[in-house]
Design a protein around this motif. Structure first.
Motif, mmCIF file in Angstrom:
data_model
loop_
_atom_site.group_PDB
_atom_site.id
_atom_site.type_symbol
_atom_site.label_atom_id
_atom_site.label_comp_id
_atom_site.label_asym_id
_atom_site.label_seq_id
_atom_site.Cartn_x
_atom_site.Cartn_y
_atom_site.Cartn_z
ATOM 1 N N ARG A 88 0.735 -1.048 0.033
ATOM 2 C CA ARG A 88 0.020 -0.034 0.036
ATOM 3 C C ARG A 88 0.880 1.245 -0.148
ATOM 4 O O ARG A 88 0.506 2.303 -0.805
ATOM 5 C CB ARG A 88 -0.926 0.028 1.184
ATOM 6 N N GLU A 89 1.932 1.443 0.704
ATOM 7 C CA GLU A 89 2.926 2.393 0.716
ATOM 8 C C GLU A 89 3.334 2.615 -0.554
ATOM 9 O O GLU A 89 3.754 3.926 -0.952
ATOM 10 C CB GLU A 89 3.956 2.089 1.938
ATOM 11 N N LEU A 90 4.028 1.789 -1.192
ATOM 12 C CA LEU A 90 4.624 1.884 -2.406
ATOM 13 C C LEU A 90 3.654 2.348 -3.677
ATOM 14 O O LEU A 90 3.912 2.997 -4.540
ATOM 15 C CB LEU A 90 5.186 0.465 -3.016
ATOM 16 N N ILE A 91 2.414 1.727 -3.476
ATOM 17 C CA ILE A 91 1.344 2.134 -4.428
ATOM 18 C C ILE A 91 1.109 3.628 -4.321
ATOM 19 O O ILE A 91 0.825 4.181 -5.276
ATOM 20 C CB ILE A 91 -0.050 1.229 -4.147
ATOM 21 N N ARG A 92 1.264 4.130 -3.096
ATOM 22 C CA ARG A 92 0.778 5.577 -2.910
ATOM 23 C C ARG A 92 1.973 6.479 -3.382
ATOM 24 O O ARG A 92 1.877 7.376 -3.986
ATOM 25 C CB ARG A 92 0.777 5.936 -1.384
ATOM 26 N N LEU A 93 3.227 5.701 -3.785
ATOM 27 C CA LEU A 93 4.134 6.332 -4.299
ATOM 28 C C LEU A 93 4.355 6.557 -5.909
ATOM 29 O O LEU A 93 5.035 6.998 -6.490
ATOM 30 C CB LEU A 93 5.655 5.894 -3.746
ATOM 31 N N GLY A 94 3.261 5.784 -6.282
ATOM 32 C CA GLY A 94 2.922 5.672 -7.795
ATOM 33 C C GLY A 94 3.593 4.361 -8.532
ATOM 34 O O GLY A 94 3.561 4.123 -9.509
ATOM 35 N N HIS A 95 3.899 3.367 -7.498
ATOM 36 C CA HIS A 95 4.612 2.145 -8.276
ATOM 37 C C HIS A 95 3.614 1.096 -8.541
ATOM 38 O O HIS A 95 2.688 1.246 -7.761
ATOM 39 C CB HIS A 95 5.747 1.625 -7.473
ATOM 40 N N GLU A 96 3.798 0.353 -9.254
ATOM 41 C CA GLU A 96 2.984 -0.887 -9.501
ATOM 42 C C GLU A 96 3.468 -2.271 -8.615
ATOM 43 O O GLU A 96 4.461 -2.546 -8.992
ATOM 44 C CB GLU A 96 2.865 -1.173 -11.071
ATOM 45 N N VAL A 97 2.705 -2.306 -7.737
ATOM 46 C CA VAL A 97 3.182 -3.688 -6.815
ATOM 47 C C VAL A 97 2.269 -4.886 -7.048
ATOM 48 O O VAL A 97 1.258 -4.828 -7.028
ATOM 49 C CB VAL A 97 3.015 -3.147 -5.320
ATOM 50 N N ARG A 98 3.074 -6.039 -7.183
ATOM 51 C CA ARG A 98 2.632 -7.351 -7.119
ATOM 52 C C ARG A 98 2.956 -8.297 -6.147
ATOM 53 O O ARG A 98 4.497 -8.371 -6.051
ATOM 54 C CB ARG A 98 2.901 -7.699 -8.535
ATOM 55 N N LEU A 99 2.204 -8.854 -5.499
ATOM 56 C CA LEU A 99 2.391 -9.790 -4.441
ATOM 57 C C LEU A 99 2.430 -11.191 -4.864
ATOM 58 O O LEU A 99 1.382 -11.530 -5.645
ATOM 59 C CB LEU A 99 1.466 -9.594 -3.159
ATOM 60 N N MET A 100 3.322 -12.193 -4.367
ATOM 61 C CA MET A 100 3.270 -13.445 -5.108
ATOM 62 C C MET A 100 3.304 -14.532 -4.041
ATOM 63 O O MET A 100 4.082 -14.019 -3.020
ATOM 64 C CB MET A 100 4.588 -13.532 -6.298
ATOM 65 N N PRO A 101 2.713 -15.573 -4.063
ATOM 66 C CA PRO A 101 3.139 -16.640 -2.850
ATOM 67 C C PRO A 101 4.584 -17.095 -3.131
ATOM 68 O O PRO A 101 4.992 -17.347 -4.078
ATOM 69 C CB PRO A 101 2.069 -17.734 -3.644
ATOM 70 N N PRO A 102 4.925 -17.375 -1.620
ATOM 71 C CA PRO A 102 6.489 -17.737 -1.575
ATOM 72 C C PRO A 102 6.564 -18.979 -2.344
ATOM 73 O O PRO A 102 7.801 -19.285 -3.047
ATOM 74 C CB PRO A 102 6.647 -17.788 -0.160
ATOM 75 N N ALA A 103 5.760 -19.970 -2.514
ATOM 76 C CA ALA A 103 5.883 -21.126 -3.086
ATOM 77 C C ALA A 103 6.193 -21.017 -4.412
ATOM 78 O O ALA A 103 7.086 -21.953 -5.133
ATOM 79 C CB ALA A 103 4.842 -22.205 -2.770
ATOM 80 N N TYR A 104 5.631 -19.971 -4.986
ATOM 81 C CA TYR A 104 5.634 -19.691 -6.584
ATOM 82 C C TYR A 104 7.052 -19.096 -6.838
ATOM 83 O O TYR A 104 7.572 -18.970 -8.085
ATOM 84 C CB TYR A 104 4.654 -19.016 -7.167
#
Length: 342
Positions: free
Chosen positions: A62-78
């Motif tokens: 959420r903090e990085l999205i506020r700075l204008g970046h595109e953030v993608r979260l991934m499951p650690p197993a992947y």
């Protein structure tokens, strides 16, 4: 130097970063302290940031999205298959940077602060329920040492704990009486806190239109409905209800090779808390079907005549997950199927 993608390996104090350009060439590899993360990203041009879905990951997303970046979260197993060799923070950051750019990678939606607050209620309630169970089992074991048997069932345990806390202990030595009474008072305190948490969940449920629609599904109560509404973000990213059920680990684990299909037990992957709530709800529904077959879906009663109760419970949980996905994506409420007489 144009940075297109950054792999961010989260930690408690020292975070590792790995950045590449548009051609995939490594641009930098560095470690930053916690207080340096946001100022560093604030100076960068908007880019793609990959993060493993773990503790604190939604906050940083959420903090990085506020700075204008595109953030993608991934499951650690992947992400793990992209680690070349060894286990270091730098290797993990590089693997995250590589995995986030894969076109077939599956991502975890970023939860809002309000959704995480609702889930905090669930996690706290789950912890208190486990502690209450431990205390009840402790009292049951202590009393059994003196030939006293506690009746099964939570309401019997709570009634006995109330009597023990009031000093109405059975014939046990004085020292054991004091210990058991102390445990009983602790159960009473936990029960008060659990009641307060459940009132908070009920208030959240009444304020959520989606949670109220999910609660119309048989076997899904306030706890399960609020957990589904708070946990499942962007349900439309699942192509079907079966895919959603598979993400909760409610589908058979496939082990196919050489043209032979082998289906084993359920995979038990994904959110174990949601899976447990669905199975518990269906267990209650199956018990009601065995006692009063006319009060449930006739298909469930018919299945109980052909399959063991535990198999029926898991199958019903799978079906409930599919119905929940349909309600979340298409709207509406659960409609009882009309059975046509043969």
């Amino acid at each position: 130097m144009e940075i297109s993608t950054i792999g961010l390996d989260l930690a408690k104090s020292v975070f590792q970063l790995h950045g590449v350009d548009t051609a995939g060439n490594g641009v930098f590899r560095k470690a930053l302290r916690r207080r340096q993360i946001l100022p560093f990203f604030a100076e960068l041009s908007p880019c793609l940031v990959g993060i493993e879905a773990c503790g604190t990951s939604h906050y940083w997303a959420r903090e990085l999205i506020r700075l204008g970046h595109e953030v993608r979260l991934m499951p650690p197993a992947y992400v793990k298959p992209y680690v070349k060799r060894g286990k270091t923070d730098a290797a993990d950051a590089e693997a995250i940077c590589e995995a986030v750019s894969r076109p077939t990678m599956r991502f975890v939606p970023v939860k809002s602060a309000e959704q995480q607050a609702a889930l905090a209620l669930h996690r706290t309630r789950d912890l208190l329920v486990k502690q209450r169970t431990q205390l009840v089992n402790m009292i049951r074991g202590l009393l059994a040492e003196f030939g006293i048997e506690m009746a099964r069932g939570l309401h019997h345990a709570l009634a006995l704990a109330k009597r023990l806390a009031a000093g109405e202990a059975p014939e046990v030595p004085l020292l054991a009486e004091r210990i058991v009474a102390g445990l009983a008072r602790q159960i009473g305190d936990l029960q008060v806190r659990l009641t307060a948490l459940e009132k908070e969940l009920l208030a959240w449920h009444r304020s959520s239109e989606l949670s109220q629609r999910l609660a119309t599904i048989p076997g899904v109560g306030v706890i399960s409905a609020t957990a589904l509404a708070a946990s499942v973000i962007e349900p439309e990213r699942f192509r079907s209800g079966r895919q959603f059920a598979a993400s909760l680990g409610l589908t058979p684990l496939a082990n196919c090779s050489g043209g032979k299909e082998r289906l084993g037990k359920i995979s038990r992957m994904g959110d174990r808390y949601l899976r447990r709530l669905l199975v518990i709800g269906m267990t209650s529904l199956v018990r009601r079907a065995k006692a009063k077959p006319d009060s449930v879906d006739p298909r469930l009663a018919a299945m109980l005549q052909r399959r063991p109760p535990r198999v029926v419970t898991v199958a019903a949980a799978n079906r409930t997950a599919r119905v929940a996905w349909a309600i979340m994506t298409k709207g509406g409420t659960y409609r009882t199927p009309i059975m046509v007489a043969a």
